[in-house]
Design a protein around this motif. Structure first.
Motif, PDB file in Angstrom:
ATOM      1  N   HIS A  15       0.865  -1.198   0.000  1.00 40.66           N
ATOM      2  CA  HIS A  15       0.000   0.000   0.000  1.00 40.66           C
ATOM      3  C   HIS A  15       0.889   1.232   0.000  1.00 40.66           C
ATOM      4  N   HIS A  17       1.694   4.745  -2.608  1.00 43.28           N
ATOM      5  CA  HIS A  17       1.167   5.443  -3.783  1.00 43.28           C
ATOM      6  C   HIS A  17       2.202   6.325  -4.456  1.00 43.28           C
ATOM      7  N   HIS A 194      -9.610   0.706  -2.503  1.00 43.13           N
ATOM      8  CA  HIS A 194      -9.152   1.864  -1.731  1.00 43.13           C
ATOM      9  C   HIS A 194     -10.246   2.926  -1.679  1.00 43.13           C
ATOM     10  N   HIS A 246      -6.454  -0.484   4.494  1.00 47.79           N
ATOM     11  CA  HIS A 246      -6.621  -0.148   5.918  1.00 47.79           C
ATOM     12  C   HIS A 246      -7.211  -1.330   6.693  1.00 47.79           C
ATOM     13  N   ASP A 313       0.937   3.313   3.203  1.00 49.46           N
ATOM     14  CA  ASP A 313       0.190   4.485   2.731  1.00 49.46           C
ATOM     15  C   ASP A 313       1.087   5.670   2.400  1.00 49.46           C
TER      16      ASP A 313
HETATM   17 ZN    ZN Z   1      -3.764   4.804   0.444  1.00 51.10          ZN
END
Ligand code: ZN
Ligand code: URA
Length: 370
Positions: A15, A17, A194, A246, A313
């Motif tokens: 995860h 980005h 997501h 998450h 994240d």
């Molecule tokens: Zn994310």
């Protein structure tokens, strides 16, 4: 492994980005005169640009509009520096929200192909350190199916796709998405689900982005996945696999209640082949972006430790101030590592940190740097 905690076998981040340069250019071109999303110049020539993406963010005068955005959001070199700093060997990069959701269908179709080619090229040039989740123009389901076909033939570093919750505009349980699910299942491409839109947003005024991200995001994932399961999508496509952002939102906590409420509902009790929670186990993986050992335990108790994969994240939740590019530790990252260490089980930690992602996504950690 490189630095950080020196994980014995390496560390894979599923995860993480990157707003690829082509996507940034599009957002800059939209500019501040447009609806969200857009990128605007900073207040002074030396200030960071500001990135405005969340629904209604531009109209909310009570909190700061947008967030500062710098290299950590779009530079692959910066991503690699961050990975080295934290002992992350491999990143499975995905475009972040709101992906192509806001574009007219034709633009989304063209952009998806270009961005997926960018992702493949970045990954191919990375000595095994970068893989990708592709992006799809879900507003045009036939074109999205074609893109899945194309990637599975010509983009060997793309190991799945990232999807938001809107689908073709009517949510993930929209029957028009069935051919896409069929195609994804046939090509063994998991969906990284997501959030972006939030749920319950009317309750979060005067709290900055905090409650929108802490509550609205996981509630959105919970609702979208629950609707998808109740639509029977996984009975029709038993090989379809989802990776839930998450740690599955609130699903690990609510799975018993979901089973019971579905079982006791006159309309829903006979619709699915299996109990609701069966699909949470058989069709879903979970990332570890939840910052808390007890929450990880609830995922493990619900579906088993072979379904959890490490995530960060990044580049969201940088250290406050100018810390993002300073080379200092990201607390948001080390907290997720601490939560896994807190399980107190070396074998389980290894599975979460790299083993499950290596197995499920077919990532060769031994090939890194070669
Ligand atoms: Zn994310
Ligand atoms: N904020 C976002 O907009 N997206 C994320 O993935 C995390 C935080």
């Amino acid at each position: 492994s490189t630095d950080g905690r020196g994980y014995q076998h390496g560390c894979i981040d599923v995860h993480t980005h990157c707003y690829l340069p082509r996507y940034m250019d599009m957002l800059r071109a939209r500019g501040a005169t447009s609806d969200v999303p857009y990128v605007a110049a900073g207040a002074t020539p030396t200030a960071d640009e500001r990135y405005v993406i969340l629904p209604g963010e531009d109209k909310d005068s009570t909190s700061a509009i947008g967030r500062p955005i710098g290299e950590e959001y779009f530079s692959v070199a910066e991503k690699l520096r961050y990975m080295d700093r934290h002992g992350i060997d491999v990143s499975v990069l995905s475009l972040a929200n709101p992906w192509l959701d806001f574009l007219p269908a034709d633009d989304a179709v063209a952009m998806a192909t270009l961005l997926n080619d960018d992702l493949q090229e970045i990954s191919s040039d990375s000595s095994g350190r970068i893989y990708g989740f592709g992006v799809l123009p879900t507003q045009d389901v036939a074109a999205a199916c074609k893109e899945v076909e194309r990637m599975s033939k010509s983009a060997d570093k793309v190991r799945g796709v990232i999807l938001g919750t809107s689908g073709a505009g009517k949510g993930l349980d929209d029957p028009t998405l069935d051919p896409l699910y069929e195609s994804l299942a046939a090509h063994n491409m998991p969906v990284f689900l997501h959030p972006h839109y939030g749920l319950g947003n009317e309750h979060y005024a005067n709290t900055g982005h905090s409650l929108f991200l802490a509550l609205g995001f996981p509630f959105e994932t919970t609702m979208a996945m629950s609707r998808l399961i109740l639509s029977g999508a996984f009975d029709r496509h038993p090989n379809l696999k989802f990776l839930l952002a998450h740690a599955g939102g609130t699903l690990p906590f609510l799975s018993g209640r979901l089973d019971s409420c579905v079982e006791h509902d006159h309309e829903m009790c006979d619709k699915l082949d299996k109990p609701f929670s069966h699909y949470l186990k058989e069709n879903c993986y979970y990332d570890s972006v939840i910052y808390h050992t007890p929450a990880l335990k609830s995922v493990i108790d619900m579906v088993g430790a072979d379904k959890l994969m490490f995530g960060t994240d990044n580049p969201f939740f940088p250290p406050p101030g100018k810390g993002a590019r300073s080379g200092e530790e990201w607390v948001s990252t080390s907290k997720n590592m601490d939560a896994i260490d807190g399980l107190g089980d070396k074998k389980i930690a290894d599975d979460i940190i790299w083993g499950n992602a290596a197995r499920v996504l077919g990532i060769d950690i031994e090939a890194v740097g070669k």
